[in-house]
Design a protein around this motif. Structure first.
Motif, short mmCIF file in Angstrom:
data_model
loop_
_atom_site.label_atom_id
_atom_site.label_comp_id
_atom_site.label_asym_id
_atom_site.label_seq_id
_atom_site.Cartn_x
_atom_site.Cartn_y
_atom_site.Cartn_z
N GLY A 164 -8.70 -9.05 8.92
CA GLY A 164 -7.27 -8.78 8.74
C GLY A 164 -6.54 -8.52 10.05
N ILE A 165 -5.25 -8.85 10.05
CA ILE A 165 -4.36 -8.51 11.17
C ILE A 165 -3.01 -8.08 10.59
N GLY A 166 -2.47 -7.00 11.09
CA GLY A 166 -1.13 -6.59 10.67
C GLY A 166 -0.10 -7.30 11.54
N VAL A 169 7.34 0.14 11.39
CA VAL A 169 6.62 -0.95 10.73
C VAL A 169 5.12 -0.94 11.03
N ILE A 170 4.67 -0.04 11.92
CA ILE A 170 3.23 0.06 12.17
C ILE A 170 2.51 0.52 10.92
N ARG A 171 3.15 1.34 10.12
CA ARG A 171 2.57 1.72 8.84
C ARG A 171 3.62 1.59 7.74
N GLY A 172 3.70 0.39 7.20
CA GLY A 172 4.67 0.14 6.14
C GLY A 172 3.99 0.26 4.78
N ARG A 175 0.86 -1.19 0.00
CA ARG A 175 0.00 0.00 0.00
C ARG A 175 0.89 1.23 0.00
N GLU A 223 1.16 4.05 1.31
CA GLU A 223 0.68 4.89 2.41
C GLU A 223 1.26 6.29 2.25
N PHE A 270 3.91 -4.82 3.91
CA PHE A 270 3.78 -5.40 5.25
C PHE A 270 3.07 -6.75 5.17
N GLU A 278 -4.70 0.35 15.30
CA GLU A 278 -5.56 -0.77 14.90
C GLU A 278 -4.70 -2.00 14.66
N LEU A 279 -4.99 -3.04 15.45
CA LEU A 279 -4.25 -4.30 15.30
C LEU A 279 -4.92 -5.21 14.28
N GLY A 280 -6.24 -5.18 14.30
CA GLY A 280 -6.96 -6.09 13.44
C GLY A 280 -8.37 -5.59 13.21
N ARG A 291 2.47 -5.12 13.07
CA ARG A 291 1.85 -4.30 14.12
C ARG A 291 1.76 -5.04 15.44
#
Ligand code: ATP
Ligand code: MG
Length: 564
Positions: free
Chosen positions: A437-439, A146-149, A137, A139, A152, A402-404, A442
């Motif tokens: 979904g789950i990151g 890595v919380i917003r890669g 993505r 972003e 990922f 947001e984890l999932g 994250r």
């Protein structure tokens, strides 16, 4: 594993480009390196931890009957055009230059294209299909490590059902599995009902983690556990009172009065009598939104209310549509506007709003009597301290990650891609889908956000890269070396995963600092003084508690520690 031979490049200084604790610590502990904005290399230590998180996730997915796939990241663009998501993702989607391919930001389309060809009868359903795969993505602001890669790992799963009841069952199974995964990983999370946004479905919940580093905002109640994303959060604030008598409408002169606070001061009235007007354009229709006093409009709530995209009006446009500038606009006498009102104003009378003439307001507006209203909606943003809608205790407003996300998709994608099955009566119907979904990165980064101190990371047994960190303090002392070496061997024979600091070119202080930074739960410190009396020191990373124990009892101690 011997530290002398392996690559764990720890760094003592805080990297200047890392703004949040997890990012700083992952860099410092030698878990990751940045390649470009939002793109990270996972080094061996980091990848080992990431795989631990994946194993927990995989385990719980398998436990609810999930079947693991490995799906391609390279997707033909036509597939995404069929669902309209090339447009929906816009610039967030990566496009290839030399082929009509995109890099998949999620996998509903691919799943649907497989389901369509193979799940042809109600007898083939239900199914839970999942994968742990790379997502891409673009972003816009990747600044949280890595919380917003931009690349990922996501665990994404999809439930495929013949009935809506079946979807409910699979949704609930996922909710339970997520609770188990995050609990096993040692995360303190909360669950919020979320807005279904652009995905277009019914129920949806997000698993959130409270953290100052979070880019989402939620309200939480410490009294009863109520929690909600700001996009849907409400509070038990009083609605407008309705006065017994609705007075006659009048125009009043309000020179140089622009803001709600100035108006309140000028008229010496309570804020609840003031109706603030905001103007938006939805396609070619002007929309007037009325809010009470200083209440802040929540744009996500407005989007849900309007059902499709809108934009703010430019000042020139505002003037030509209403005849006034912002600050003097109101609902009386407008032509061709759609008027929507925040619920907090519902039933209000004797209200003051702009007169659509600069420096004038209209007083004594009765919403029921004087205006044709197109709808009342909850549009306001909840503020900290307002009473909880469930138990009335004061709400907190917190940053969260947001984890999932679990989501009842319905038939949006199966309809678009013609993924149909035949029911008991031979009738063709769209497959009913859920998406979950789950990151993965994250999970790891969020754990670090919640479990660190000034010295470094504090792992739990579930995610720790190694069970124990064995430190050979004085590498020039033969006895120390021989005891450390024999403990290393013995622990490995007992299937304990050991990180062994056997380096002879760094000081003891340096080794201790590295051990605290990397954060393995148990440290075994083999130093000259203790060894001479037949002992070693055990140190718990989380409590700092130290025990001196006999060398012969080390394995037993470790076993007990790992069980706890
Ligand atoms: P966000 O609001 O944080 O952008 P999202 O709503 O786009 O998340 P989903 O599309 O629901 O996320 O993806 C499922 C999960 O994937 C999220 O709950 C999150 O844990 C993870 N995720 C999403 N975007 C990223 C990213 N850029 N980097 C790492 N993980 C991500
Ligand atoms: Mg996103």
């Amino acid at each position: 594993m011997r530290l002398s031979k392996n690559f764990i490049p720890t760094v003592k200084e805080i990297p200047s480009d890392a703004l949040i604790p997890s990012h700083q610590l992952m860099l410092r502990a030698g878990m990751i390196r940045s390649l470009s904005a939002g793109v990270y290399s996972f080094l061996p230590l980091g990848y080992k931890i990431l795989k631990k998180a994946m194993e927990i996730i995989r385990d719980e997915m398998d436990a609810i009957g999930g079947q693991e796939f490995y799906l391609p990241a390279l997707n033909p663009i036509e597939l995404w055009e069929e669902t309209g998501r090339v447009k929906a993702f816009g610039d967030t989607m990566f496009h290839l230059k030399n082929r009509p391919l995109v890099l998949a930001p999620t996998h509903e389309e691919v799943i649907c294209s497989i389901a369509k060809n193979h799940l042809k009868s109600y007898r083939d359903l239900p199914q839970i299909w999942y994968q742990i795969q790379m997502k891409f993505r673009n972003e816009p602001r990747p600044r949280s490590g890595v919380i917003r890669g931009r690349q990922f790992f996501m665990k994404d799963s999809y439930s495929l059902d013949a009935t809506w009841e079946g979807l409910d069952v699979n949704y609930d199974l996922h909710a339970e599995a997520y609770k188990k995964m995050f609990t096993r990983a040692g995360l303190k999370f909360f669950i919020v009902g979320a807005s279904s946004g652009a995905m277009g479905g019914s129920a949806s919940q997000e698993f959130m983690l409270e953290s100052e580093s979070g880019e989402d905002t939620c309200t939480v109640c410490d009294g009863c556990g109520y929690a909600a994303n700001m996009e849907v959060a409400t509070s038990a604030l009083q609605k407008a009172h309705r006065d017994n008598e609705s007075k006659a409408i009048t125009e009043i002169s309000t020179p140089n009065v622009g803001t709600i606070d100035e108006l309140k001061e000028f008229l010496k009235i309570e804020e609840r009598y003031l109706a603030k007007s905001l103007v938006f354009m939805q396609d070619k229709t002007p929309i007037l939104v009325l809010m009470m006093g200083n209440d802040q409009l929540n744009e996500s709530k407005l989007l849900s209310a309007l059902g499709s995209d809108f934009r703010s009006c430019h000042p020139d446009e505002l003037k030509s549509l209403t005849g006034a500038d912002a600050g003097s606009i109101g609902p009386i006498g407008l032509q061709g506007f759609k008027i929507i009102v925040d619920r907090r104003l519902q039933g209000g009378n004797n209200l003051v709003s702009g007169a659509n003439k600069n420096d004038y307001h209209i007083a004594n507006i009765d919403l029921q009597r004087d205006i044709k209203i197109d709808g009342y909606f909850d549009l306001r943003t909840v503020n900290a301290g307002e009473p909880c809608p469930k138990c009335s205790k004061p709400l907190r407003v917190v940053n969260a990650i947001e984890l999932g996300h679990i989501f009842k998709l319905g038939t949006k994608y199966s309809d678009a891609l013609h993924a149909y099955y035949l029911d008991e009566n031979g009738k063709e119907k769209p497959i009913i889908m859920g998406s979950y979904g789950i990151g993965v990165e994250r999970v790891v980064a969020c754990f670090i956000e919640q479990n660190n101190d000034k010295n470094g990371i504090v792992w739990n047994n579930a995610l720790a890269p190694y069970h124990v960190h064995l430190i050979q303090v004085n590498s020039n002392n033969e006895k120390v070396v021989s005891i450390a070496e024999s403990l290393y061997k013995k622990l490995q024979e007992s299937l304990v995963d050991v990180l062994f600091d056997d380096r002879d070119d760094v000081s003891p202080g340096f080794k201790f600092k590295d051990a605290d930074l990397i954060g393995i739960p148990l440290q075994i410190i083999v130093g000259e003084k203790n060894v001479n009396s037949g002992n070693v020191e055990m140190k718990s990373r989380s409590t700092g508690k130290r025990d001196i124990i006999e060398i012969s009892k080390v394995c037993q101690y470790v076993e007990k520690f790992l069980e706890s």
